[in-house]
Design a protein around this motif. Structure first.
Motif, mmCIF file in Angstrom:
data_model
loop_
_atom_site.group_PDB
_atom_site.id
_atom_site.type_symbol
_atom_site.label_atom_id
_atom_site.label_comp_id
_atom_site.label_asym_id
_atom_site.label_seq_id
_atom_site.Cartn_x
_atom_site.Cartn_y
_atom_site.Cartn_z
ATOM 1 N N LEU A 13 0.818 -1.209 0.000
ATOM 2 C CA LEU A 13 0.000 0.000 0.000
ATOM 3 C C LEU A 13 0.856 1.264 0.000
ATOM 4 O O LEU A 13 0.512 2.248 -0.650
ATOM 5 N N PHE A 14 1.967 1.242 0.710
ATOM 6 C CA PHE A 14 2.860 2.395 0.754
ATOM 7 C C PHE A 14 3.411 2.705 -0.630
ATOM 8 O O PHE A 14 3.475 3.867 -1.034
ATOM 9 N N VAL A 15 3.761 1.666 -1.365
ATOM 10 C CA VAL A 15 4.288 1.859 -2.718
ATOM 11 C C VAL A 15 3.185 2.357 -3.652
ATOM 12 O O VAL A 15 3.407 3.254 -4.474
ATOM 13 N N ILE A 16 1.988 1.797 -3.531
ATOM 14 C CA ILE A 16 0.874 2.205 -4.399
ATOM 15 C C ILE A 16 0.493 3.655 -4.148
ATOM 16 O O ILE A 16 0.271 4.432 -5.080
ATOM 17 N N VAL A 17 0.411 4.049 -2.876
ATOM 18 C CA VAL A 17 -0.007 5.404 -2.526
ATOM 19 C C VAL A 17 1.069 6.423 -2.885
ATOM 20 O O VAL A 17 0.757 7.562 -3.210
ATOM 21 N N ASP A 18 2.326 6.023 -2.859
ATOM 22 C CA ASP A 18 3.465 6.889 -3.197
ATOM 23 C C ASP A 18 3.435 8.167 -2.348
ATOM 24 O O ASP A 18 3.308 9.285 -2.860
ATOM 25 N N ALA A 19 3.529 7.964 -1.042
ATOM 26 C CA ALA A 19 3.430 9.079 -0.098
ATOM 27 C C ALA A 19 4.463 10.169 -0.374
ATOM 28 O O ALA A 19 4.130 11.362 -0.353
ATOM 29 N N PHE A 20 5.695 9.793 -0.645
ATOM 30 C CA PHE A 20 6.729 10.795 -0.874
ATOM 31 C C PHE A 20 6.514 11.530 -2.198
ATOM 32 O O PHE A 20 6.807 12.720 -2.306
ATOM 33 N N GLY A 21 5.991 10.830 -3.192
ATOM 34 C CA GLY A 21 5.723 11.464 -4.474
ATOM 35 C C GLY A 21 4.579 12.465 -4.405
ATOM 36 O O GLY A 21 4.522 13.414 -5.190
ATOM 37 N N ASN A 22 3.659 12.244 -3.468
ATOM 38 C CA ASN A 22 2.507 13.138 -3.342
ATOM 39 C C ASN A 22 2.801 14.389 -2.520
ATOM 40 O O ASN A 22 1.976 15.302 -2.488
ATOM 41 N N ILE A 23 3.939 14.448 -1.888
ATOM 42 C CA ILE A 23 4.294 15.636 -1.107
ATOM 43 C C ILE A 23 4.347 16.873 -2.003
ATOM 44 O O ILE A 23 3.785 17.916 -1.669
ATOM 45 N N ALA A 24 4.989 16.736 -3.156
ATOM 46 C CA ALA A 24 5.084 17.882 -4.078
ATOM 47 C C ALA A 24 3.704 18.295 -4.580
ATOM 48 O O ALA A 24 3.428 19.494 -4.720
ATOM 49 N N LEU A 25 2.837 17.340 -4.825
ATOM 50 C CA LEU A 25 1.484 17.649 -5.270
ATOM 51 C C LEU A 25 0.731 18.446 -4.206
ATOM 52 O O LEU A 25 0.108 19.473 -4.503
ATOM 53 N N PHE A 26 0.784 17.993 -2.969
ATOM 54 C CA PHE A 26 0.113 18.713 -1.885
ATOM 55 C C PHE A 26 0.696 20.110 -1.704
ATOM 56 O O PHE A 26 -0.030 21.074 -1.479
ATOM 57 N N GLN A 27 2.008 20.223 -1.791
ATOM 58 C CA GLN A 27 2.624 21.537 -1.629
ATOM 59 C C GLN A 27 2.189 22.502 -2.729
ATOM 60 O O GLN A 27 1.920 23.673 -2.456
ATOM 61 N N SER A 28 2.100 22.019 -3.955
ATOM 62 C CA SER A 28 1.696 22.915 -5.041
ATOM 63 C C SER A 28 0.215 23.271 -4.944
ATOM 64 O O SER A 28 -0.172 24.401 -5.243
ATOM 65 N N LEU A 29 -0.624 22.342 -4.524
ATOM 66 C CA LEU A 29 -2.054 22.623 -4.407
ATOM 67 C C LEU A 29 -2.372 23.531 -3.222
ATOM 68 O O LEU A 29 -3.327 24.305 -3.266
ATOM 69 N N LEU A 30 -1.573 23.428 -2.167
ATOM 70 C CA LEU A 30 -1.849 24.190 -0.960
ATOM 71 C C LEU A 30 -0.990 25.444 -0.830
ATOM 72 O O LEU A 30 -1.005 26.097 0.209
ATOM 73 N N HIS A 31 -0.275 25.796 -1.888
ATOM 74 C CA HIS A 31 0.564 26.991 -1.855
ATOM 75 C C HIS A 31 -0.306 28.224 -1.623
ATOM 76 O O HIS A 31 -1.297 28.450 -2.300
ATOM 77 N N GLY A 32 0.043 29.006 -0.646
ATOM 78 C CA GLY A 32 -0.683 30.227 -0.340
ATOM 79 C C GLY A 32 -1.834 30.052 0.636
ATOM 80 O O GLY A 32 -2.419 31.037 1.069
ATOM 81 N N ALA A 33 -2.182 28.817 0.978
ATOM 82 C CA ALA A 33 -3.263 28.589 1.937
ATOM 83 C C ALA A 33 -2.741 28.799 3.355
ATOM 84 O O ALA A 33 -1.561 28.584 3.636
ATOM 85 N N VAL A 34 -3.620 29.220 4.239
ATOM 86 C CA VAL A 34 -3.206 29.402 5.634
ATOM 87 C C VAL A 34 -3.045 28.033 6.279
ATOM 88 O O VAL A 34 -3.599 27.025 5.822
ATOM 89 N N HIS A 35 -2.290 28.000 7.359
ATOM 90 C CA HIS A 35 -1.940 26.736 8.021
ATOM 91 C C HIS A 35 -3.179 25.943 8.432
ATOM 92 O O HIS A 35 -3.223 24.721 8.259
#
Length: 70
Positions: A13-35
């Motif tokens: 499941l860890f490999v399928i979800v690709d947790a480390f690969g999704n970090i960049a996606l979350f950072q780009s989607l949440l750029h500028g949002a408050v904490h």
């Protein structure tokens, strides 16, 4: 369930979800949002993923049976 099976399932499941690969996606989607909003969206995403995983874990055999998969 044995510890080896659970470890293998976790790694799969860890490999399928690709947790480390999704970090960049979350950072780009949440750029500028408050904490507070970032935490809310991450928590919501995690909860949806957990519910989806649990539904398919417990209903999976019934779904396979419905479609005739053995």
């Amino acid at each position: 369930m044995s510890a080896g099976f659970l470890l293998g399932a976790f790694i799969t499941l860890f490999v399928i979800v690709d947790a480390f690969g999704n970090i960049a996606l979350f950072q780009s989607l949440l750029h500028g949002a408050v904490h507070r909003d970032k935490l809310r969206l991450i928590t919501l995403s995690t909860a949806i993923a957990l519910v989806t995983l649990l539904v398919f874990t417990f209903a999976g055999p019934a779904i396979f049976q419905f479609f005739g998969v053995k």
